[in-house]
Enzyme design. Structure first.
Site, PDB file in Angstrom:
ATOM      1  N   GLY A 222     -52.325  16.443   6.996  1.00  0.00           N
ATOM      2  CA  GLY A 222     -51.266  16.797   7.933  1.00  0.00           C
ATOM      3  C   GLY A 222     -50.112  15.828   7.821  1.00  0.00           C
ATOM      4  N   GLY A 223     -50.463  14.580   7.661  1.00  0.00           N
ATOM      5  CA  GLY A 223     -49.459  13.542   7.476  1.00  0.00           C
ATOM      6  C   GLY A 223     -50.120  12.319   6.876  1.00  0.00           C
TER       7      GLY A 223
ATOM      8  N   TYR B  88     -61.679   9.955  14.005  1.00  0.00           N
ATOM      9  CA  TYR B  88     -60.548  10.223  14.898  1.00  0.00           C
ATOM     10  C   TYR B  88     -61.049  10.420  16.334  1.00  0.00           C
ATOM     11  CZ  TYR B  88     -57.821  11.401  10.666  1.00  0.00           C
ATOM     12  OH  TYR B  88     -57.179  11.379   9.453  1.00  0.00           O
TER      13      TYR B  88
ATOM     14  N   ASP C 199     -63.979   9.212   0.605  1.00  0.00           N
ATOM     15  CA  ASP C 199     -63.465  10.559   0.840  1.00  0.00           C
ATOM     16  C   ASP C 199     -64.564  11.504   1.319  1.00  0.00           C
ATOM     17  OD1 ASP C 199     -60.866   9.948   0.190  1.00  0.00           O
ATOM     18  OD2 ASP C 199     -61.035  10.567  -1.898  1.00  0.00           O
TER      19      ASP C 199
ATOM     20  N   CYS D 119     -52.638   7.717  -1.919  1.00  0.00           N
ATOM     21  CA  CYS D 119     -53.546   6.653  -2.368  1.00  0.00           C
ATOM     22  C   CYS D 119     -54.738   6.409  -1.453  1.00  0.00           C
ATOM     23  CB  CYS D 119     -52.770   5.349  -2.551  1.00  0.00           C
ATOM     24  SG  CYS D 119     -51.649   5.390  -3.973  1.00  0.00           S
ATOM     25  N   GLN D 120     -54.697   6.862  -0.215  1.00  0.00           N
ATOM     26  CA  GLN D 120     -55.830   6.670   0.672  1.00  0.00           C
ATOM     27  C   GLN D 120     -56.961   7.601   0.223  1.00  0.00           C
ATOM     28  OE1 GLN D 120     -55.497   8.033   4.795  1.00  0.00           O
ATOM     29  NE2 GLN D 120     -56.158   6.023   5.510  1.00  0.00           N
TER      30      GLN D 120
ATOM     31  N   HIS E 185     -48.636  11.288  15.919  1.00  0.00           N
ATOM     32  CA  HIS E 185     -49.820  10.634  15.354  1.00  0.00           C
ATOM     33  C   HIS E 185     -49.411   9.649  14.258  1.00  0.00           C
ATOM     34  CE1 HIS E 185     -54.146  10.470  14.284  1.00  0.00           C
ATOM     35  NE2 HIS E 185     -53.684  10.282  13.051  1.00  0.00           N
ATOM     36  N   GLU E 186     -48.573  10.105  13.314  1.00  0.00           N
ATOM     37  CA  GLU E 186     -48.198   9.240  12.200  1.00  0.00           C
ATOM     38  C   GLU E 186     -47.343   8.064  12.666  1.00  0.00           C
ATOM     39  OE1 GLU E 186     -49.871   9.736   9.639  1.00  0.00           O
ATOM     40  OE2 GLU E 186     -50.560  11.713  10.269  1.00  0.00           O
TER      41      GLU E 186
ATOM     42  N   LYS F 250     -57.396  20.276   6.099  1.00  0.00           N
ATOM     43  CA  LYS F 250     -57.805  20.711   7.430  1.00  0.00           C
ATOM     44  C   LYS F 250     -57.993  22.219   7.473  1.00  0.00           C
ATOM     45  CE  LYS F 250     -56.041  20.997  12.184  1.00  0.00           C
ATOM     46  NZ  LYS F 250     -54.945  20.622  13.114  1.00  0.00           N
TER      47      LYS F 250
ATOM     48  N   GLU G 291     -58.023   5.335  12.861  1.00  0.00           N
ATOM     49  CA  GLU G 291     -57.785   6.689  13.365  1.00  0.00           C
ATOM     50  C   GLU G 291     -58.133   6.866  14.840  1.00  0.00           C
ATOM     51  OE1 GLU G 291     -56.000   8.606  11.929  1.00  0.00           O
ATOM     52  OE2 GLU G 291     -56.074   8.080   9.814  1.00  0.00           O
TER      53      GLU G 291
ATOM     54  N   ARG H 201     -53.375  21.752   2.601  1.00  0.00           N
ATOM     55  CA  ARG H 201     -53.849  20.827   3.626  1.00  0.00           C
ATOM     56  C   ARG H 201     -55.338  21.042   3.855  1.00  0.00           C
ATOM     57  NH1 ARG H 201     -51.392  20.401   9.813  1.00  0.00           N
ATOM     58  NH2 ARG H 201     -52.724  18.677  10.525  1.00  0.00           N
TER      59      ARG H 201
END
Length: 712
Positions: free
Chosen positions: A366-367, A481, A473, A229-230, A393-394, A666, A416, A664
């Site tokens: 990634g998470g 980050y 997005d 949802c993000q 991180h998460e 990334k 972040e 992913r």
């Protein structure tokens, strides 16, 4: 004077403008009228004035010109990025939404609880059911409309406190969706709550859900679905105030033929119902989230799931065939991370359990820090425990992002940047301080790549960005980050680690269960050190406007390069070989003592002169260092990126194959960009072949990378 425009302050060039001019700027930038309440010390409060009428206010100029702009509250005494000693009248309150990426009127009503009740229909690939949203009125009968964010939803009925009401789904406003407007018979008293029940189903236009056929799963036996949802995709699952500036408690009742997880503590499975016409029976899975969370942390997943313990308060969930491998990778990792972070931060972990769901490979990140259930990419399961720092991180997000949230995506660095900072403090605690610096060096390379892609003067290279009318997005990159990390690390260096470490728990205690923007952060920091003359002087002299609004790179600190020296030295030998023809014979022993991230640093270093490589050099490196056979996607993706830069055709097909096995972003987006430069036809055919494999968010972003706006 400073004026909050949406979720940011007007730039220094706009200071000193007339009040009416500044207000006009705000009015033009928002879809809402700002409510202004002026309270004179010598008179009773005056009626609220719509923004468009303030120009005709006949009150004394000294009353009108001193404005403190804050959503829902009076201004802090140390507002961020203000002209020093700006006049502030604490008796003036201006209530305005500070998130420009929502169409909801959350400045009039705010969600306190969300109850979601859905049947997961794998056959039609929809959620069917509805939500009940409990809202509190923030005004005294002034607002007679409730506006929710909604996108691609099939809404069939709306009631308020059990009564039918007039409602309408408005025309679509890109990229924010179709707002649902509910007309009330009368305004609601301040502080009173109303229950809005909405019946609906999702549609095939939903951007938050990915539905997978059995053939797309590892064991090919059952379908699978999960949500992401993000940033602003919760509105495509249920009507809501889809802004991180609003937090509510949640309850979930989810019916499915397969096990279900949601972002709350499980409270059981019950009420079995047999299927019809040979279909599977279903259970009702229920969850409770008693810690208030924003809508983007709404999460659910359902599929052929199995679980195993990985710690005293942690389990891992994944497909049955992958379970033992995932358990082996993660077992014993969570509690050391928890001990490390709780040595720095306060309060203690608030979410009771910390579990991991290892998703199918199409997961775009990634998470994802969904409370209680971190969603993680299977790319972290590499067999060597070299990528489990994603979990660090998460886990850090359990404080920064989940407990304390950015008020809008313009201030994403508060989520972040803090999380990256805390992740590296975990690394230092467990592995030693050089590892924190080592991670920071890797992060700086990622920052360089993102800024290079946007251009150093681009809006999205700022710490605080302007997202009015923009899809958040589109601004997603490593910048919040890494530039966010460097903002916080700069304060550690400026104030000294001992003093800074006293502020960290104060910050999280102050804003727990709340949302904030960059100016709240500044106010909190300045106020905390107000009695410390030395620290206060440093913060007073600090260039806050540069921190928040300067595009491009932050100041680069001196890093401990102990762990990168050998990586750079080997890269220099390769550079001399490929650019100057110097004799150099690579050997496996060159990297045999390295951890995987040292190979990451080496590969990123040689990418800087990747066009100098001949295809034979790429093949030699891959075979000698065994990058071509590695299971660690962090290494494989970077090696293939190097090969694509060198136009090494032996890397083209492996890159295309990797793009069909991982979603992913990334890895996917950089590889597609490079493959597109090397072989446009292969890049396009690879995307067309795999586009249904990718999550909608990833698919949309790759389409923009490959085709620009032409597919819209």
């Amino acid at each position: 004077m400073s004026v909050t425009q949406g979720a940011r302050l007007l730039r220094p060039a706009q200071y000193g403008r007339s009040l009416s001019s500044a207000l006009s700027t705000v009015q033009q930038s928002r879809a809402y009228f700002v409510t202004v309440t002026i309270v004179s010390p010598t008179s009773s409060p005056t009626p609220t004035l719509p923004l468009r009428n303030i120009y005709h206010d006949k009150r004394p100029e000294k009353t009108k010109k001193r404005l403190a702009w804050r959503p829902f509250s009076t201004m802090h005494r140390a507002p961020a990025a203000m002209v020093e000693n700006a006049p502030v009248d604490p008796n003036i309150v201006i209530r305005t939404p500070r998130d420009p990426n929502t169409l909801s009127n959350y400045h009039n009503f705010v969600t306190r609880h969300t109850a979601a009740s859905y049947e997961i229909d794998f056959g039609k690939k929809v959620l069917k059911g509805g939500v009940v949203l409990t809202l509190e009125s923030l005004t005294d009968k002034e607002a007679k409309e409730i506006i929710f964010d909604a996108s691609f939803l099939d809404i069939t009925d709306v009631t308020v406190d059990g009564k039918k009401v007039k409602w309408e789904v408005k025309d679509r406003v890109e990229p924010f969706g179709n707002p649902l407007t509910i007309t009330l018979e009368a305004g609601v008293e301040k502080g009173k709550k109303v229950n809005v029940q909405i019946k609906l189903s999702t549609t095939d236009g939903c951007t938050a859900l990915q539905w997978m056929t059995p053939a797309q799963t590892s064991n090919k036996k059952h379908p699978y679905m999960f949500s992401q949802c993000q940033a602003i995709h919760a509105r495509s699952v249920f009507p809501c105030q889809d802004t991180p500036d609003v937090k509510s408690t949640f309850s979930f009742a989810l019916r499915s033929p397969l096990p279900v997880l949601a972002s709350g503590l499980p409270t059981g499975a019950k009420d079995y119902q047999p299927g019809e016409d040979g279909s599977s029976g279903t259970l009702l899975y229920t969850f409770e989230q008693k810690v208030p969370i924003p809508s983007y942390l709404f999460a659910l997943a359902s599929g052929d799931l199995a679980s195993a313990s990985i710690g005293p308060r942690s389990t891992v969930w994944t497909g049955p065939e992958e379970l033992l491998e995932c358990q082996k990778e993660l077992e014993g990792e969570i509690e050391p991370f928890m001990t490390a972070i709780e040595s720095v931060i306060s309060p203690k972990y608030q979410w009771t359990q910390y579990n991991c769901l290892i998703l199918p490979p199409s997961f775009p990140y990634g998470g994802m820090e969904n409370p209680i259930w971190t969603y993680a990419t299977p790319s972290i399961i590499s067999g060597d425990k070299q990528n489990v720092d994603v979990i660090a991180h998460e886990l850090s997000h359990s404080w920064s992002g989940n407990l304390v949230s950015n008020a809008s995506w313009e201030h994403f660095w508060l989520n972040e940047g803090w999380t990256t900072y805390l992740e590296r403090r975990i690394q230092a605690y467990i592995h030693g301080e050089p590892h924190r610096h080592f991670s920071s060096i890797i992060g700086w390379k990622a920052l360089e790549e993102s800024i290079e892609r946007y251009g150093e003067d681009h809006e999205y290279t700022k710490l605080v960005v302007d997202l009015k009318g923009q899809d958040p997005d589109d601004a997603f990159s490593s910048i919040p980050y890494e530039k966010g990390f460097h903002a916080l690390y700069a304060f550690e260096l400026l104030l000294g680690k001992d003093k800074w470490d006293k502020f960290i728990p104060h910050y999280f205690e102050t804003f727990k269960f709340k949302s904030l923007d960059s100016y709240d952060f500044k106010a909190c920091l300045v106020d905390f050190f107000s009695s410390d003359k030395e620290a206060s002087k440093k913060l007073s002299d600090f260039d806050w406007d540069k921190l928040f609004y300067a595009p491009g790179f932050p100041t680069k600190p001196e890093f401990d390069d102990t762990l990168v020296k050998t990586c750079y030295e080997l890269a220099d030998q390769w550079k001399a070989k490929v650019e100057n023809g110097k004799d150099f014979t690579p050997k496996q022993e060159d990297i045999s003592s390295w951890v995987a991230n040292q190979s990451v640093v080496f590969l990123e270093r040689v990418q800087g002169f990747g066009t100098s490589f001949k295809p034979a050099d790429i093949d030699l490196m891959g075979s000698t260092y065994k990058y071509t056979t590695s299971k660690n996607i962090e290494l494989v993706s970077r090696f293939l990126s190097l090969g694509l830069k060198a136009k090494c055709e032996s890397c083209y097909q492996p890159a295309a194959e990797l793009l069909g096995n991982i979603g992913r972003m990334k890895f996917v987006r950089p590889l597609f960009r490079l493959l597109n430069e090397a072989d446009r036809k292969l890049a396009v055919s690879t995307f067309e072949r795999n586009k249904d494999f990718y999550h909608p968010i990833c698919r949309q972003m790759v389409e923009k990378d490959l085709f620009g706006e032409e597919r819209k």
